[in-house]
Design a protein around this motif. Structure first.
Motif, mmCIF file in Angstrom:
data_model
loop_
_atom_site.group_PDB
_atom_site.id
_atom_site.type_symbol
_atom_site.label_atom_id
_atom_site.label_comp_id
_atom_site.label_asym_id
_atom_site.label_seq_id
_atom_site.Cartn_x
_atom_site.Cartn_y
_atom_site.Cartn_z
ATOM 1 N N SER A 92 0.721 -1.065 -0.111
ATOM 2 C CA SER A 92 0.060 -0.208 0.006
ATOM 3 C C SER A 92 0.884 1.368 -0.029
ATOM 4 N N PRO A 93 0.448 2.290 -0.679
ATOM 5 C CA PRO A 93 1.243 3.518 -0.685
ATOM 6 C C PRO A 93 1.048 4.295 0.623
ATOM 7 N N ILE A 94 0.107 4.074 1.607
ATOM 8 C CA ILE A 94 -0.152 4.824 2.636
ATOM 9 C C ILE A 94 0.985 5.337 3.524
ATOM 10 N N ILE A 95 1.714 4.457 3.662
ATOM 11 C CA ILE A 95 2.824 4.786 4.579
ATOM 12 C C ILE A 95 4.062 5.595 3.813
ATOM 13 N N GLN A 96 4.183 5.421 2.526
ATOM 14 C CA GLN A 96 5.308 6.202 1.706
ATOM 15 C C GLN A 96 4.504 7.435 1.479
ATOM 16 N N PHE A 97 3.136 7.690 1.264
ATOM 17 C CA PHE A 97 2.558 8.992 1.156
ATOM 18 C C PHE A 97 2.866 9.918 2.415
ATOM 19 N N MET A 98 2.648 9.151 3.453
ATOM 20 C CA MET A 98 2.930 9.884 4.637
ATOM 21 C C MET A 98 4.379 10.427 5.041
ATOM 22 N N ASN A 99 5.161 9.507 4.629
ATOM 23 C CA ASN A 99 6.593 9.692 4.876
ATOM 24 C C ASN A 99 7.128 10.650 3.897
ATOM 25 N N PHE A 100 7.033 10.643 2.860
ATOM 26 C CA PHE A 100 7.601 11.614 1.771
ATOM 27 C C PHE A 100 6.868 12.834 1.720
ATOM 28 N N THR A 101 5.334 12.973 2.020
ATOM 29 C CA THR A 101 4.941 14.273 1.913
ATOM 30 C C THR A 101 5.329 15.094 3.201
ATOM 31 N N SER A 102 5.264 14.374 4.385
ATOM 32 C CA SER A 102 5.822 15.060 5.502
ATOM 33 C C SER A 102 7.232 15.460 5.407
ATOM 34 N N ASN A 103 8.090 14.697 4.947
ATOM 35 C CA ASN A 103 9.417 14.896 5.167
ATOM 36 C C ASN A 103 9.863 16.158 4.122
ATOM 37 N N GLN A 104 9.076 16.108 2.959
ATOM 38 C CA GLN A 104 9.440 16.973 1.897
ATOM 39 C C GLN A 104 9.062 18.532 2.247
ATOM 40 N N THR A 105 7.729 18.603 2.871
ATOM 41 C CA THR A 105 7.154 19.678 3.577
ATOM 42 C C THR A 105 8.092 20.428 4.567
ATOM 43 N N ILE A 106 8.639 19.432 5.623
ATOM 44 C CA ILE A 106 9.192 19.994 6.649
ATOM 45 C C ILE A 106 10.802 20.469 6.137
ATOM 46 N N LEU A 107 11.088 19.685 5.250
ATOM 47 C CA LEU A 107 12.517 20.144 4.453
ATOM 48 C C LEU A 107 12.454 21.684 3.860
ATOM 49 N N GLU A 108 11.264 21.691 3.267
ATOM 50 C CA GLU A 108 11.118 22.948 2.683
ATOM 51 C C GLU A 108 11.034 24.205 3.771
ATOM 52 N N ALA A 109 10.240 23.817 4.839
ATOM 53 C CA ALA A 109 10.015 24.686 5.977
ATOM 54 C C ALA A 109 11.427 25.158 6.753
ATOM 55 N N LEU A 110 12.215 24.173 6.687
ATOM 56 C CA LEU A 110 13.483 24.170 7.568
ATOM 57 C C LEU A 110 14.417 25.038 6.646
ATOM 58 N N GLY A 111 14.305 25.064 5.524
ATOM 59 C CA GLY A 111 15.413 25.804 4.740
ATOM 60 C C GLY A 111 16.636 25.364 4.958
ATOM 61 N N ASP A 112 17.791 26.397 5.188
ATOM 62 C CA ASP A 112 19.370 26.148 5.436
ATOM 63 C C ASP A 112 19.326 25.994 6.990
ATOM 64 N N ALA A 113 18.378 25.690 7.896
ATOM 65 C CA ALA A 113 18.453 25.654 9.154
ATOM 66 C C ALA A 113 19.566 24.583 9.741
ATOM 67 N N LYS A 114 20.357 24.879 10.369
ATOM 68 C CA LYS A 114 21.709 23.991 11.036
ATOM 69 C C LYS A 114 21.100 23.313 12.174
ATOM 70 N N ASN A 115 20.430 23.810 13.027
ATOM 71 C CA ASN A 115 20.286 23.014 14.370
ATOM 72 C C ASN A 115 18.689 22.764 14.390
ATOM 73 N N ILE A 116 18.454 21.634 13.987
ATOM 74 C CA ILE A 116 16.979 21.101 13.764
ATOM 75 C C ILE A 116 16.394 20.391 14.875
ATOM 76 N N HIS A 117 15.315 20.641 15.344
ATOM 77 C CA HIS A 117 14.617 19.702 16.252
ATOM 78 C C HIS A 117 13.201 19.615 15.555
ATOM 79 N N LEU A 118 12.980 18.077 15.693
ATOM 80 C CA LEU A 118 11.770 17.645 15.354
ATOM 81 C C LEU A 118 10.962 17.268 16.338
#
Length: 370
Positions: A92-118
């Motif tokens: 099922s694509p459900i897990i990959q949909f969640m993981n990739f969508t979340s990761n991409q959105t977070i990466l875009e929001a973080l920009g070039d931040a160096k000290n990341i806290h998830l």
């Protein structure tokens, strides 16, 4: 896959029996007991550390009943659960949909931040963050986005769903990924069942992102406003959330449970569509879906009163929806097509991305700022 609908519906007529099934009658654990993250025979490397909190959930607020006692998840359950999780990700694509969508959105929001806290309210087996760690060096078009970067993950987890062995394996795997790309890594596990927001503190110059699926609070429904308030105080760059369509906090007890039943029927039908062998589907049902249903029922038994819809709670708490990028939308389409399982597709509805099966909503992703 045969889903025991009749059995489940009968269980709804026996709430005490369901509650016992969810939390166990042979409970030897205390809900205030801290989660032991690592096997005592191991110690974290100098670049990684792990710690735990244990305190009174919701600071003793009189509006929130204390959580029920939770059994500690047995070690062998974790092994079966990991296997079932892997099976689900393959059919099922459900897990990959969640993981990739979340990761991409977070990466875009973080920009070039160096000290990341998830901040993660749904850590699972940590597979999402293994992928996230590997993506860090590709930020800024490969311009050294991972160099000199530090990553801390604070995971809110319950002893009833996360065994210390599971957490130890997760920590070991994530630490290895981080070490391979040369970033400092720390994992902190917080006992969600007994967490007091007043005990939480942040380091200076941290850039925060939050992963907050709605079902992560299924056993703490009345605490959702407090959780949203806590998250807002962290001033995160982005909050990514998911809902399955059955997180209807605005519905009374019977309708809430019926929504849940209908969702799992849909989910199991979508898995059937992939021509999964019966023994594989039975393992997923037993070790993934049944525990989720038990937690959903138990949570509503604790707090059966309807409350505002979760989206209303977000907006009332000062959250505003954020549009997903074109790249995130395209990536979600690619994830579905790559699975080569018929019936799945992605729809864009207002600010959300929706994974559908046979034109019915299976998983909805949303992003928020506050």
């Amino acid at each position: 896959m045969a889903f025991e609908v009749a059995t489940f519906q009968q269980s709804l007529k026996e709430p005490n029996k369901l509650k016992e099934a969810s939390y166990g009658s042979n409970n030897n654990s205390n809900s205030n007991e801290p989660i032991s993250v690592l096997d005592t025979r191991r110690s974290p490397s100098p670049s990684t550390s792990t710690s735990t909190h244990s305190s009174s959930f919701n600071g003793g607020a009189t509006t929130t009943p204390p959580p029920p006692p939770n059994r500690v998840a047995p070690p062998f359950n974790g092994l079966f659960k990991m296997g079932a999780y892997k099976m689900l990700s393959e059919v099922s694509p459900i897990i990959q949909f969640m993981n990739f969508t979340s990761n991409q959105t977070i990466l875009e929001a973080l920009g070039d931040a160096k000290n990341i806290h998830l901040i993660d309210f749904n850590i699972g087996f940590g597979a999402q963050w293994a992928s996230f760690i590997q993506e860090l060096p590709t930020r800024n078009n490969g311009g050294g986005g991972g160099s000199g970067c530090s990553l801390k993950i604070t995971a809110f987890a319950s002893p009833s769903t996360h065994n210390p062995i599971e957490l130890g394996l997760m920590h070991e795997n994530l630490s290895q990924f981080a070490q391979e790309i040369g970033i400092s890594f720390e994992l902190e596990v917080v006992n969600f069942d007994s967490f007091d927001p007043r005990s939480f503190s942040l380091s200076e110059n941290e850039t925060i992102a939050v992963n907050l699926p709605i079902w992560s609070a299924s056993t703490h429904l009345s605490a959702i406003p407090s959780i949203l308030h806590f998250v807002k105080q962290l001033s995160p760059r982005i909050v990514v959330s998911f809902d399955r369509g059955c997180e209807r906090t605005d519905l009374p007890f019977p309708h809430y449970l019926l929504q849940g039943l209908q969702y799992y029927e849909l989910l199991l039908d979508s898995i059937d569509g992939a021509n999964v062998a019966p023994d594989v589907s039975n393992k997923m049902e037993r070790f993934l879906f049944q525990p989720q249903i038990e937690r959903m029922v138990s949570g509503k038994l604790q707090f059966p009163e309807p409350m505002p819809h979760w989206k209303s709670l977000f907006t009332a708490g000062g959250y505003s929806p954020v549009l997903f990028s074109n790249f995130a939308e395209t990536q979600a389409d690619c994830v579905v097509k790559r699975m080569q399982v018929q019936g799945f597709h992605i729809e864009k509805k207002q600010a959300s991305l929706v994974l559908c099966w046979q034109n019915r909503e299976l998983m909805t992703a949303s992003a928020w700022k506050c």
